[in-house]
Design a protein around this motif. Sequence first.
Motif, PDB file in Angstrom:
ATOM      1  N   GLU A  62      -7.947  -7.958   3.876  1.00  0.00           N
ATOM      2  CA  GLU A  62      -7.528  -8.992   2.913  1.00  0.00           C
ATOM      3  C   GLU A  62      -6.172  -9.586   3.268  1.00  0.00           C
ATOM      4  OE1 GLU A  62      -7.159 -11.553  -0.283  1.00  0.00           O
ATOM      5  OE2 GLU A  62      -8.966 -10.512   0.442  1.00  0.00           O
ATOM      6  N   PHE A  63      -5.258  -8.744   3.753  1.00  0.00           N
ATOM      7  CA  PHE A  63      -3.897  -9.209   4.035  1.00  0.00           C
ATOM      8  C   PHE A  63      -3.618  -9.277   5.546  1.00  0.00           C
ATOM      9  CE2 PHE A  63      -3.755  -7.705  -0.301  1.00  0.00           C
ATOM     10  CZ  PHE A  63      -2.961  -8.654  -0.942  1.00  0.00           C
ATOM     11  N   GLU A  64      -4.646  -9.648   6.301  1.00  0.00           N
ATOM     12  CA  GLU A  64      -4.509  -9.736   7.753  1.00  0.00           C
ATOM     13  C   GLU A  64      -3.429 -10.733   8.154  1.00  0.00           C
ATOM     14  OE1 GLU A  64      -7.221 -10.607  11.768  1.00  0.00           O
ATOM     15  OE2 GLU A  64      -8.087 -10.820   9.758  1.00  0.00           O
ATOM     16  N   ALA A  65      -3.413 -11.886   7.511  1.00  0.00           N
ATOM     17  CA  ALA A  65      -2.425 -12.916   7.857  1.00  0.00           C
ATOM     18  C   ALA A  65      -1.009 -12.437   7.561  1.00  0.00           C
ATOM     19  CB  ALA A  65      -2.720 -14.202   7.079  1.00  0.00           C
ATOM     20  N   GLU A  66      -0.827 -11.778   6.425  1.00  0.00           N
ATOM     21  CA  GLU A  66       0.499 -11.269   6.039  1.00  0.00           C
ATOM     22  C   GLU A  66       0.951 -10.142   6.957  1.00  0.00           C
ATOM     23  OE1 GLU A  66      -1.156 -13.228   2.389  1.00  0.00           O
ATOM     24  OE2 GLU A  66      -1.937 -11.919   3.965  1.00  0.00           O
ATOM     25  N   ARG A  67       0.014  -9.374   7.467  1.00  0.00           N
ATOM     26  CA  ARG A  67       0.359  -8.303   8.409  1.00  0.00           C
ATOM     27  C   ARG A  67       0.801  -8.891   9.747  1.00  0.00           C
ATOM     28  NH1 ARG A  67      -3.742  -5.599  10.056  1.00  0.00           N
ATOM     29  NH2 ARG A  67      -2.579  -3.784  10.755  1.00  0.00           N
ATOM     30  N   LYS A  68       0.123  -9.926  10.189  1.00  0.00           N
ATOM     31  CA  LYS A  68       0.482 -10.561  11.456  1.00  0.00           C
ATOM     32  C   LYS A  68       1.850 -11.229  11.381  1.00  0.00           C
ATOM     33  CE  LYS A  68      -4.177 -11.393  13.258  1.00  0.00           C
ATOM     34  NZ  LYS A  68      -5.188 -12.420  13.621  1.00  0.00           N
ATOM     35  N   SER A  69       2.175 -11.764  10.210  1.00  0.00           N
ATOM     36  CA  SER A  69       3.460 -12.456  10.042  1.00  0.00           C
ATOM     37  C   SER A  69       4.602 -11.466   9.772  1.00  0.00           C
ATOM     38  CB  SER A  69       3.376 -13.450   8.885  1.00  0.00           C
ATOM     39  OG  SER A  69       3.267 -12.763   7.641  1.00  0.00           O
ATOM     40  N   GLY A  70       4.243 -10.212   9.469  1.00  0.00           N
ATOM     41  CA  GLY A  70       5.261  -9.208   9.182  1.00  0.00           C
ATOM     42  C   GLY A  70       5.619  -9.102   7.711  1.00  0.00           C
ATOM     43  N   LYS A  71       5.003  -9.928   6.889  1.00  0.00           N
ATOM     44  CA  LYS A  71       5.283  -9.896   5.457  1.00  0.00           C
ATOM     45  C   LYS A  71       4.803  -8.590   4.838  1.00  0.00           C
ATOM     46  CE  LYS A  71       5.166 -13.051   1.526  1.00  0.00           C
ATOM     47  NZ  LYS A  71       4.652 -14.338   1.016  1.00  0.00           N
ATOM     48  N   VAL A  72       3.674  -8.096   5.335  1.00  0.00           N
ATOM     49  CA  VAL A  72       3.172  -6.767   4.951  1.00  0.00           C
ATOM     50  C   VAL A  72       3.317  -5.875   6.171  1.00  0.00           C
ATOM     51  CG1 VAL A  72       1.138  -5.429   4.284  1.00  0.00           C
ATOM     52  CG2 VAL A  72       1.557  -7.653   3.229  1.00  0.00           C
ATOM     53  N   SER A  73       4.068  -4.785   6.005  1.00  0.00           N
ATOM     54  CA  SER A  73       4.363  -3.927   7.163  1.00  0.00           C
ATOM     55  C   SER A  73       3.405  -2.752   7.301  1.00  0.00           C
ATOM     56  CB  SER A  73       5.798  -3.402   7.081  1.00  0.00           C
ATOM     57  OG  SER A  73       6.010  -2.692   5.869  1.00  0.00           O
ATOM     58  N   GLN A  74       3.030  -2.129   6.167  1.00  0.00           N
ATOM     59  CA  GLN A  74       2.174  -0.943   6.244  1.00  0.00           C
ATOM     60  C   GLN A  74       1.212  -0.893   5.070  1.00  0.00           C
ATOM     61  OE1 GLN A  74       3.912   2.960   7.857  1.00  0.00           O
ATOM     62  NE2 GLN A  74       5.651   2.093   6.768  1.00  0.00           N
ATOM     63  N   ILE A  75       0.004  -0.428   5.350  1.00  0.00           N
ATOM     64  CA  ILE A  75      -0.970  -0.110   4.304  1.00  0.00           C
ATOM     65  C   ILE A  75      -1.587   1.224   4.699  1.00  0.00           C
ATOM     66  CG2 ILE A  75      -3.055  -0.808   3.075  1.00  0.00           C
ATOM     67  CD1 ILE A  75      -2.454  -3.702   3.858  1.00  0.00           C
ATOM     68  N   TYR A  76      -1.362   2.257   3.889  1.00  0.00           N
ATOM     69  CA  TYR A  76      -1.844   3.595   4.244  1.00  0.00           C
ATOM     70  C   TYR A  76      -2.104   4.420   2.979  1.00  0.00           C
ATOM     71  CZ  TYR A  76       3.034   4.936   3.354  1.00  0.00           C
ATOM     72  OH  TYR A  76       4.256   5.127   2.773  1.00  0.00           O
ATOM     73  N   SER A  77      -2.709   5.580   3.150  1.00  0.00           N
ATOM     74  CA  SER A  77      -3.059   6.406   1.988  1.00  0.00           C
ATOM     75  C   SER A  77      -2.327   7.740   2.000  1.00  0.00           C
ATOM     76  CB  SER A  77      -4.572   6.655   1.942  1.00  0.00           C
ATOM     77  OG  SER A  77      -4.980   7.444   3.052  1.00  0.00           O
ATOM     78  N   ILE A  78      -2.093   8.257   0.797  1.00  0.00           N
ATOM     79  CA  ILE A  78      -1.599   9.621   0.605  1.00  0.00           C
ATOM     80  C   ILE A  78      -2.679  10.332  -0.200  1.00  0.00           C
ATOM     81  CG2 ILE A  78       0.183  11.091  -0.399  1.00  0.00           C
ATOM     82  CD1 ILE A  78       2.120   8.734  -0.149  1.00  0.00           C
ATOM     83  N   ASN A  79      -3.355  11.284   0.432  1.00  0.00           N
ATOM     84  CA  ASN A  79      -4.485  11.949  -0.208  1.00  0.00           C
ATOM     85  C   ASN A  79      -4.063  13.250  -0.906  1.00  0.00           C
ATOM     86  OD1 ASN A  79      -6.226   9.938   0.798  1.00  0.00           O
ATOM     87  ND2 ASN A  79      -6.442  11.013   2.734  1.00  0.00           N
ATOM     88  N   ASN A  80      -5.049  13.878  -1.544  1.00  0.00           N
ATOM     89  CA  ASN A  80      -4.834  15.159  -2.230  1.00  0.00           C
ATOM     90  C   ASN A  80      -3.764  15.063  -3.317  1.00  0.00           C
ATOM     91  OD1 ASN A  80      -6.691  16.616  -0.522  1.00  0.00           O
ATOM     92  ND2 ASN A  80      -5.124  16.547   1.083  1.00  0.00           N
ATOM     93  N   VAL A  81      -3.949  14.112  -4.227  1.00  0.00           N
ATOM     94  CA  VAL A  81      -3.036  14.005  -5.365  1.00  0.00           C
ATOM     95  C   VAL A  81      -3.830  14.075  -6.668  1.00  0.00           C
ATOM     96  CG1 VAL A  81      -1.417  12.610  -4.013  1.00  0.00           C
ATOM     97  CG2 VAL A  81      -3.076  11.463  -5.501  1.00  0.00           C
ATOM     98  N   SER A  82      -3.111  14.370  -7.745  1.00  0.00           N
ATOM     99  CA  SER A  82      -3.719  14.469  -9.072  1.00  0.00           C
ATOM    100  C   SER A  82      -2.898  13.658 -10.066  1.00  0.00           C
ATOM    101  CB  SER A  82      -3.781  15.930  -9.535  1.00  0.00           C
ATOM    102  OG  SER A  82      -4.556  16.714  -8.658  1.00  0.00           O
ATOM    103  N   VAL A  83      -3.565  13.221 -11.136  1.00  0.00           N
ATOM    104  CA  VAL A  83      -2.913  12.426 -12.175  1.00  0.00           C
ATOM    105  C   VAL A  83      -2.844  13.224 -13.463  1.00  0.00           C
ATOM    106  CG1 VAL A  83      -2.944  10.264 -13.475  1.00  0.00           C
ATOM    107  CG2 VAL A  83      -3.904  10.349 -11.161  1.00  0.00           C
ATOM    108  N   LEU A  84      -1.682  13.215 -14.110  1.00  0.00           N
ATOM    109  CA  LEU A  84      -1.528  13.834 -15.414  1.00  0.00           C
ATOM    110  C   LEU A  84      -1.009  12.777 -16.375  1.00  0.00           C
ATOM    111  CD1 LEU A  84      -0.385  16.148 -13.134  1.00  0.00           C
ATOM    112  CD2 LEU A  84      -0.628  17.521 -15.189  1.00  0.00           C
ATOM    113  N   GLY A  85      -1.768  12.533 -17.441  1.00  0.00           N
ATOM    114  CA  GLY A  85      -1.374  11.560 -18.452  1.00  0.00           C
ATOM    115  C   GLY A  85      -1.074  12.268 -19.762  1.00  0.00           C
ATOM    116  N   PHE A  86       0.009  11.885 -20.417  1.00  0.00           N
ATOM    117  CA  PHE A  86       0.402  12.567 -21.649  1.00  0.00           C
ATOM    118  C   PHE A  86       1.328  11.680 -22.466  1.00  0.00           C
ATOM    119  CE2 PHE A  86       3.226  13.580 -18.173  1.00  0.00           C
ATOM    120  CZ  PHE A  86       4.508  13.475 -18.702  1.00  0.00           C
ATOM    121  N   VAL A  87       1.511  12.070 -23.732  1.00  0.00           N
ATOM    122  CA  VAL A  87       2.445  11.394 -24.624  1.00  0.00           C
ATOM    123  C   VAL A  87       3.664  12.286 -24.785  1.00  0.00           C
ATOM    124  CG1 VAL A  87       2.851  10.541 -26.967  1.00  0.00           C
ATOM    125  CG2 VAL A  87       0.635  10.164 -25.867  1.00  0.00           C
ATOM    126  N   ALA A  88       4.856  11.731 -24.581  1.00  0.00           N
ATOM    127  CA  ALA A  88       6.080  12.523 -24.665  1.00  0.00           C
ATOM    128  C   ALA A  88       7.135  11.790 -25.490  1.00  0.00           C
ATOM    129  CB  ALA A  88       6.627  12.803 -23.272  1.00  0.00           C
TER     130      ALA A  88
END
Length: 208
Positions: free
Chosen positions: A75-101
């Motif tokens: 989707e952002f091929e043009a922005e990557r070529k121009s340098g506007k977008v530098s990196q797109i990568y994943s961080i796996n093995n995460v969990s979400v905790l939602g709560f009211v505080a």
Amino acid sequence: MKNVNEIKFLKNRSIIKFEGEDFLGEIGIDGRIFKALTLARISVGVISQQAIENGLSILVQEADSEKAVNCLIDEFEAERKSGKVSQIYSINNVSVLGFVAEDFNKVLAELARNNVFPLLLNQIAAEKRVNIVVTSSQDEKAKNIIESEISKKPKTVHLAIIGHGNVGKTLIEQVLESSEEIKRRKKIDLKVVAVANSKRMAFNKKRF
């Protein structure tokens, strides 16, 4: 009636990191991300901006992480070529905790005191609702800390006794005898989960 102290706990998630320059706040970026991932039939949990990192973080199912990265790279091929977008990568093995505080800063300080640092957080101030993302290796620890802070539930401390001689035996007896008093006075729930000597080890995740 919904329990306000209930913690929403979601495992097997990934953070897609989207980094670049001069596009934070640019109209249409969020829309393009949502549209591209929706067309790829990928469910998006949270989009969060990080001004310090000059990027966005997107939460998806771990099974979709590679597909999501490739989708956004296309989707952002043009922005990557121009340098506007530098990196797109994943961080796996995460969990979400939602709560009211009522006091999120106190919860955050207690997490930090126990060496738990959220990778991502999203706060809805009006509802006092917070979503944090932590590594899966720390999610149970984070859940126990948050439960303790928002419901005043005793903090769980797991103990492993190494050496089952006279000293070890006496220590186990003292812990078992005083555990209820410690829980009442100090709000700490001591659990002996492992006992070992030089030849063998007994382990019980729930407690002895």
